[in-house]
Design an enzyme around this catalytic site. Sequence first.
Site, mmCIF file in Angstrom:
data_model
loop_
_atom_site.group_PDB
_atom_site.id
_atom_site.type_symbol
_atom_site.label_atom_id
_atom_site.label_comp_id
_atom_site.label_asym_id
_atom_site.label_seq_id
_atom_site.Cartn_x
_atom_site.Cartn_y
_atom_site.Cartn_z
ATOM 1 N N ASP A 134 0.826 -1.206 0.000
ATOM 2 C CA ASP A 134 0.000 0.000 0.000
ATOM 3 C C ASP A 134 0.863 1.260 0.000
ATOM 4 O O ASP A 134 2.040 1.229 0.355
ATOM 5 C CB ASP A 134 -0.889 0.017 1.242
ATOM 6 C CG ASP A 134 -1.742 -1.239 1.364
ATOM 7 O OD1 ASP A 134 -2.384 -1.603 0.367
ATOM 8 O OD2 ASP A 134 -1.744 -1.843 2.458
ATOM 9 N N ASP A 163 -2.467 -1.391 -5.067
ATOM 10 C CA ASP A 163 -3.214 -1.847 -3.889
ATOM 11 C C ASP A 163 -3.879 -0.633 -3.238
ATOM 12 O O ASP A 163 -4.319 0.277 -3.919
ATOM 13 C CB ASP A 163 -2.280 -2.590 -2.938
ATOM 14 C CG ASP A 163 -3.026 -3.559 -2.019
ATOM 15 O OD1 ASP A 163 -4.262 -3.508 -1.970
ATOM 16 O OD2 ASP A 163 -2.367 -4.359 -1.344
ATOM 17 N N ASP A 167 -4.296 1.960 4.180
ATOM 18 C CA ASP A 167 -4.901 0.753 4.750
ATOM 19 C C ASP A 167 -4.491 0.611 6.210
ATOM 20 O O ASP A 167 -3.291 0.549 6.525
ATOM 21 C CB ASP A 167 -4.484 -0.486 3.967
ATOM 22 C CG ASP A 167 -5.248 -0.629 2.653
ATOM 23 O OD1 ASP A 167 -5.912 0.347 2.238
ATOM 24 O OD2 ASP A 167 -5.165 -1.708 2.036
ATOM 25 N N ARG A 220 -14.132 2.295 -1.391
ATOM 26 C CA ARG A 220 -13.408 2.358 -0.121
ATOM 27 C C ARG A 220 -13.103 3.799 0.288
ATOM 28 O O ARG A 220 -11.952 4.225 0.333
ATOM 29 C CB ARG A 220 -12.126 1.524 -0.172
ATOM 30 C CG ARG A 220 -12.393 0.052 -0.424
ATOM 31 C CD ARG A 220 -11.122 -0.774 -0.398
ATOM 32 N NE ARG A 220 -11.418 -2.178 -0.701
ATOM 33 C CZ ARG A 220 -10.494 -3.118 -0.853
ATOM 34 N NH1 ARG A 220 -9.217 -2.812 -0.726
ATOM 35 N NH2 ARG A 220 -10.850 -4.365 -1.135
#
Length: 321
Positions: A134, A163, A167, A220
């Site tokens: 990430d 990715d 996160d 997201r």
Amino acid sequence: MANFKLFLALAACLSGQALAAPTKTIGKRAAITDVAHGYASQNGGTTGGAGGTTTTVSSYAQFTEAVSSDDAKIVIVDGTITETADQVKVGSNTSIIGKDANAILEGFGLLVKEKENVIIRNLGVKKVLADNGDAIGVQYSNNVWIDHCDVSSDRDHDKDYYDGLIDLTHAADYVTVSNTFVHDHWKAMLFGHSDSNGDEDTGHLRITVNNNYLNNLNSRGPSFRFGTGHLYNNYYLDVSDGINTRQGAQLLVEGNVWSGGKKPLYSTDDGYAVARDNDFGDGENTAPEGTLTSVPYEYDLLAASAVKDAVVGTAGQTLTF
């Protein structure tokens, strides 16, 4: 204990004028010694490398060495550092500060794993390939403040080419993501990585998300499992799937604004939200009513009508030190 001040005068001061694009920015004076707000202010607070040594870096080798230890330290990134590589592991008690808007990590990201007390401010991270992790990842760590960053990739490739951008997983806790420009990406922010990780994540993932600008994202914004989230005064432009509350997550969602996108606040599997004074644009809130009505810290809340002008052009790498 929320300090609900609808301070429109301050919003006008911050915005200066209505800005249509993030290329028109409003510089904000900051100090390297600034400390975190929101959930990152809890659990003893987040001070990063305050009181430690200061190092300026301009190469990948210098950067990886400078951030690695757990000793208190301030690492200033000067210019763009390009390297196709795995995430660089960041030690505890670290402040990573971008010197200006040219301070960018391209091709590699940051991983805060089993650490604490980390600040990442005024830094760009872009185009980190999925094989390399990430852009910013936080795992098994607490007290992290991500502020005035610019994280992105592109949507020219398929959704698995890159990715995540930010996160927060594996029981990450006491994290604040603020004043950050999150843009041009498929899967932006994942808080809690798996439906089957409840034993580890439940009781953690206490996260504040405020005053961020999210633009041209597929999903997201964030996807939030198990934890406790406070999301306020964020501006969403052309974000297909916004806040997805999942797996028992309890969210307090206040004063956010959406333009474009049909799913601003929703739940795919038994998450919950309390929503106040949001502008959902052309979409609607379909999340089940939650129970989170207050948070354990003070904060200043803008009216939804003031959010766009306060956030666009201010979020991102706009700090000067």
